[in-house]
Design a protein around this motif. Structure first.
Motif, short mmCIF file in Angstrom:
data_model
loop_
_atom_site.label_atom_id
_atom_site.label_comp_id
_atom_site.label_asym_id
_atom_site.label_seq_id
_atom_site.Cartn_x
_atom_site.Cartn_y
_atom_site.Cartn_z
N UNK A 34 28.08 78.91 63.00
CA UNK A 34 28.61 77.91 63.93
C UNK A 34 27.48 77.15 64.62
N UNK A 35 26.42 77.89 65.03
CA UNK A 35 25.27 77.26 65.67
C UNK A 35 24.58 76.30 64.71
N UNK A 36 24.42 76.70 63.46
CA UNK A 36 23.77 75.85 62.48
C UNK A 36 24.55 74.56 62.27
N UNK A 37 25.87 74.67 62.20
CA UNK A 37 26.69 73.47 62.01
C UNK A 37 26.60 72.55 63.22
N UNK A 38 26.52 73.14 64.41
CA UNK A 38 26.38 72.32 65.61
C UNK A 38 25.02 71.62 65.61
N UNK A 39 23.97 72.31 65.20
CA UNK A 39 22.64 71.69 65.13
C UNK A 39 22.63 70.55 64.13
N UNK A 40 23.32 70.72 63.01
CA UNK A 40 23.39 69.65 62.02
C UNK A 40 24.09 68.43 62.62
N UNK A 41 25.14 68.68 63.42
CA UNK A 41 25.84 67.57 64.06
C UNK A 41 24.97 66.85 65.07
#
Length: 234
Positions: A34-41
């Motif tokens: 979830x953190x990785x996807x937020x960072x990508x966003x």
């Protein structure tokens, strides 16, 4: 149907993992995804910023190309001349050294130690420079001690670059900052983005920690980074 990698990001072949450990590890994996996807966003939003404001074509001072060539002659270099190709962005790390910052910042030095190792890869895509208020001789002497043989070092002590970019205040206190610049077809240089360690009251020394692998490695361990701080004496 796409193939699935046999390598689970957490799984091992070690025996006797407790159910409690496996459950906690799997919860951690979901949180990290979830953190990785937020960072990508967040990175996508950063890339989508509209063109930034035009900036002064600051003049910096620079010594010879290689540290083993001494410190003279010193030549003036304009900000616009730091771009080596059209359409290529410029990354500028603002090093806390010079003027009121009489000693090199150990934290900045740690980051730059790492940048010196990877800058050859970075420069495949972008231009990269280090800018400090220290005069060229001071800056190059510290670079020799640290063996920074790949970094382009510039002095901005004679102009308002650091103050204008927010890495120096009215009293002369400095903060480490990394900035991104672009250059239009007509030669106009624009400031696109800057960030520094202090993001918020509860996020001190976290704003650019992802730029150094040291923090990420320490964060993998049970004790984490704690209150560890880099030094210049090891």
């Amino acid at each position: 149907m796409p193939s699935v990698s046999p390598f689970h990001p957490y799984a091992t072949r070690l025996p006797n993992e407790s159910p409690e450990y496996v459950e906690a590890r799997d919860r951690l994996q979901r949180a990290e995804i979830e953190l990785m996807r937020q960072r990508e966003g967040v990175a996508e939003k950063r890339r989508a910023l509209p063109p930034g404001p035009a900036v002064t074509d600051y003049i910096f001072l620079e010594g010879p190309d290689h540290l083993d060539q001494g410190d003279l002659p010193v030549r003036p270099v304009q900000l616009s001349a730091l771009f080596t190709e059209p359409g290529r962005p410029l990354l500028a790390y603002q090093f806390m050294y010079g003027k009121k910052q009489v000693d090199p910042c150990p934290m900045c030095t740690m980051w730059l130690d790492g940048f010196n190792g990877v800058v050859g890869h970075v420069q495949r895509q972008v231009d990269f420079v280090v800018i400090a208020a220290a005069d060229p001789e001071q800056l190059r002497e510290h670079a020799r001690r640290r063996r920074w043989d790949r970094l382009r070092l510039l002095s901005c002590g004679a102009n308002s670059f650091k103050y204008d970019l927010g890495s120096e205040d009215e009293a002369g206190n400095q903060d480490s900052t990394i900035s991104v610049f672009t250059r239009d077809g007509d030669g106009t240089v624009r400031h696109q983005y800057s960030t520094r360690p202090r993001m918020d009251a509860d996020l001190d020394q976290r704003g650019i920690d992802l730029l150094s692998p040291v923090w990420s490695l320490l964060d993998l361990t049970p004790q984490g980074r704690g209150d560890w701080y880099p030094g210049l004496d090891y």
